[in-house]
Design a protein around this motif. Structure first.
Motif, mmCIF file in Angstrom:
data_model
loop_
_atom_site.group_PDB
_atom_site.id
_atom_site.type_symbol
_atom_site.label_atom_id
_atom_site.label_comp_id
_atom_site.label_asym_id
_atom_site.label_seq_id
_atom_site.Cartn_x
_atom_site.Cartn_y
_atom_site.Cartn_z
ATOM 1 N N TRP A 22 47.150 34.695 36.132
ATOM 2 C CA TRP A 22 47.159 35.200 37.517
ATOM 3 C C TRP A 22 46.240 36.419 37.634
ATOM 4 N N VAL A 23 46.353 37.346 36.679
ATOM 5 C CA VAL A 23 45.481 38.524 36.685
ATOM 6 C C VAL A 23 44.016 38.093 36.596
ATOM 7 N N GLU A 24 43.737 37.123 35.744
ATOM 8 C CA GLU A 24 42.368 36.636 35.581
ATOM 9 C C GLU A 24 41.839 36.059 36.896
ATOM 10 N N ARG A 25 42.664 35.283 37.583
ATOM 11 C CA ARG A 25 42.233 34.690 38.854
ATOM 12 C C ARG A 25 41.914 35.772 39.884
ATOM 13 N N GLU A 26 42.766 36.792 39.941
ATOM 14 C CA GLU A 26 42.556 37.854 40.929
ATOM 15 C C GLU A 26 41.325 38.688 40.588
ATOM 16 N N GLY A 38 53.614 32.459 40.465
ATOM 17 C CA GLY A 38 53.460 32.599 41.903
ATOM 18 C C GLY A 38 53.842 33.987 42.364
ATOM 19 N N ALA A 39 52.867 34.853 42.503
ATOM 20 C CA ALA A 39 53.118 36.254 42.833
ATOM 21 C C ALA A 39 53.582 36.409 44.271
ATOM 22 N N THR A 40 54.459 37.377 44.488
ATOM 23 C CA THR A 40 54.851 37.737 45.844
ATOM 24 C C THR A 40 53.728 38.523 46.505
ATOM 25 N N GLU A 41 53.820 38.691 47.808
ATOM 26 C CA GLU A 41 52.811 39.465 48.540
ATOM 27 C C GLU A 41 52.771 40.906 48.046
ATOM 28 N N SER A 42 53.945 41.448 47.748
ATOM 29 C CA SER A 42 54.017 42.818 47.255
ATOM 30 C C SER A 42 53.311 42.963 45.911
ATOM 31 N N LEU A 43 53.555 42.031 44.991
ATOM 32 C CA LEU A 43 52.888 42.074 43.688
ATOM 33 C C LEU A 43 51.382 41.903 43.838
ATOM 34 N N GLN A 44 50.991 41.028 44.758
ATOM 35 C CA GLN A 44 49.576 40.795 45.003
ATOM 36 C C GLN A 44 48.890 42.083 45.454
ATOM 37 N N THR A 45 49.528 42.787 46.363
ATOM 38 C CA THR A 45 48.969 44.037 46.892
ATOM 39 C C THR A 45 48.857 45.085 45.801
ATOM 40 N N ARG A 46 49.898 45.181 44.957
ATOM 41 C CA ARG A 46 49.874 46.177 43.889
ATOM 42 C C ARG A 46 48.807 45.862 42.850
ATOM 43 N N LEU A 47 48.633 44.568 42.540
ATOM 44 C CA LEU A 47 47.601 44.210 41.575
ATOM 45 C C LEU A 47 46.214 44.514 42.136
ATOM 46 N N ASP A 48 45.989 44.204 43.388
ATOM 47 C CA ASP A 48 44.691 44.505 43.994
ATOM 48 C C ASP A 48 44.375 45.988 43.888
ATOM 49 N N GLY A 49 45.370 46.830 44.170
ATOM 50 C CA GLY A 49 45.166 48.272 44.094
ATOM 51 C C GLY A 49 44.877 48.746 42.682
ATOM 52 N N ALA A 50 45.619 48.180 41.718
ATOM 53 C CA ALA A 50 45.416 48.565 40.320
ATOM 54 C C ALA A 50 44.029 48.145 39.833
ATOM 55 N N LEU A 51 43.590 46.956 40.212
ATOM 56 C CA LEU A 51 42.282 46.476 39.778
ATOM 57 C C LEU A 51 41.149 47.268 40.428
ATOM 58 N N GLU A 52 41.304 47.618 41.685
ATOM 59 C CA GLU A 52 40.296 48.441 42.359
ATOM 60 C C GLU A 52 40.167 49.793 41.670
ATOM 61 N N GLU A 53 41.311 50.403 41.342
ATOM 62 C CA GLU A 53 41.280 51.689 40.645
ATOM 63 C C GLU A 53 40.666 51.549 39.252
ATOM 64 N N LEU A 54 41.002 50.466 38.565
ATOM 65 C CA LEU A 54 40.468 50.222 37.229
ATOM 66 C C LEU A 54 38.943 50.159 37.250
ATOM 67 N N LEU A 55 38.391 49.441 38.217
ATOM 68 C CA LEU A 55 36.940 49.294 38.297
ATOM 69 C C LEU A 55 36.269 50.607 38.700
ATOM 70 N N GLU A 56 36.915 51.383 39.538
ATOM 71 C CA GLU A 56 36.387 52.705 39.890
ATOM 72 C C GLU A 56 36.336 53.613 38.664
ATOM 73 N N LEU A 57 37.409 53.590 37.872
ATOM 74 C CA LEU A 57 37.434 54.403 36.660
ATOM 75 C C LEU A 57 36.396 53.929 35.649
ATOM 76 N N ALA A 58 36.195 52.621 35.559
ATOM 77 C CA ALA A 58 35.187 52.090 34.632
ATOM 78 C C ALA A 58 33.814 52.649 34.971
ATOM 79 N N ASP A 59 33.496 52.700 36.273
ATOM 80 C CA ASP A 59 32.218 53.269 36.698
ATOM 81 C C ASP A 59 32.155 54.762 36.406
#
Length: 205
Positions: free
Chosen positions: A23-27, A158-179
């Motif tokens: 699921w993380v990979e797909r997102e 099958g992630a809930t909407e809440s989990l989906q939102t939290r993962l999106d936020g975590a991944l966005e922050e992760l990529l910002e930190l990588a840069d």
């Protein structure tokens, strides 16, 4: 291009971490300019740490260590899909971390934890000092999944909407930190974790 390694931190047969990791990979695949290295520790099968030299020396003697070093070195960021074992972390995940040293340094990491009532948070709490010792920088945003079996549809998480939102936020922050951390990595560090430029500024007594 940012290379993100997704690590499924359990090696147990039938681990629910595998569909969570997929699921993380797909997102992650929805983000532009991201290259994904998916690592399932159950398939990687690293033996219990068997190198004779301290990892900071990078004098590896086994092909499995050399290959693991190359993969981790090539990554710019990590997502740890982390279970909780007896109020702590998975031994397979700790072992994979302990194999290396400099390859992890100055890179960001995000947690997707899972478990029962605690949703794996106690395992993450136990991992944080380990990651700090390796020089990894964790995101503020995390994803915690309690009773993940309830969200499993066959072999698909099958992630809930809440989990989906939290993962999106975590991944966005992760990529910002990588840069943000990339210049520190490119500046270079010596074998003791001291910046080469910083060392050059220290006055000689």
């Amino acid at each position: 291009m940012t290379r993100v390694m997704v690590i499924v931190g359990s090696a147990r047969p039938g681990r629910i971490g595998l569909p969570i990791g997929r699921w993380v990979e797909r997102e992650l695949g929805r983000f532009e300019d991201v290259d994904i290295d998916f690592v399932d520790l159950g398939e990687l099968r690293l033996p219990l740490m068997d190198e004779p030299n301290h990892p900071r020396l990078r004098r590896y003697t086994h092909e499995h260590t050399l290959e693991w070093s190359r993969r981790v070195e090539a990554a710019d960021a990590f997502v740890l899909v982390a279970p909780e074992y007896n109020h702590s972390y998975s031994p397979a995940l700790k072992n994979a971390l302990d194999y290396l040293s400099a390859e992890w340094r100055r890179k960001p990491v995000a947690f997707v934890s899972y478990g029962g009532v605690s949703a794996g948070t106690r395992g993450v709490a136990a991992l944080k000092p380990v990651l700090a010792a390796l020089g990894l920088v964790h995101t503020q945003a995390t994803v915690e999944i309690n009773f993940p079996g309830n969200l499993l549809e066959g072999e698909v998480f099958g992630a809930t909407e809440s989990l989906q939102t939290r993962l999106d936020g975590a991944l966005e922050e992760l990529l910002e930190l990588a840069d943000g951390l990339a210049p520190l990595r490119s500046a270079g560090l010596d074998g003791h974790g001291i910046g080469v430029r910083q060392r050059a500024r220290v006055p000689v007594a």
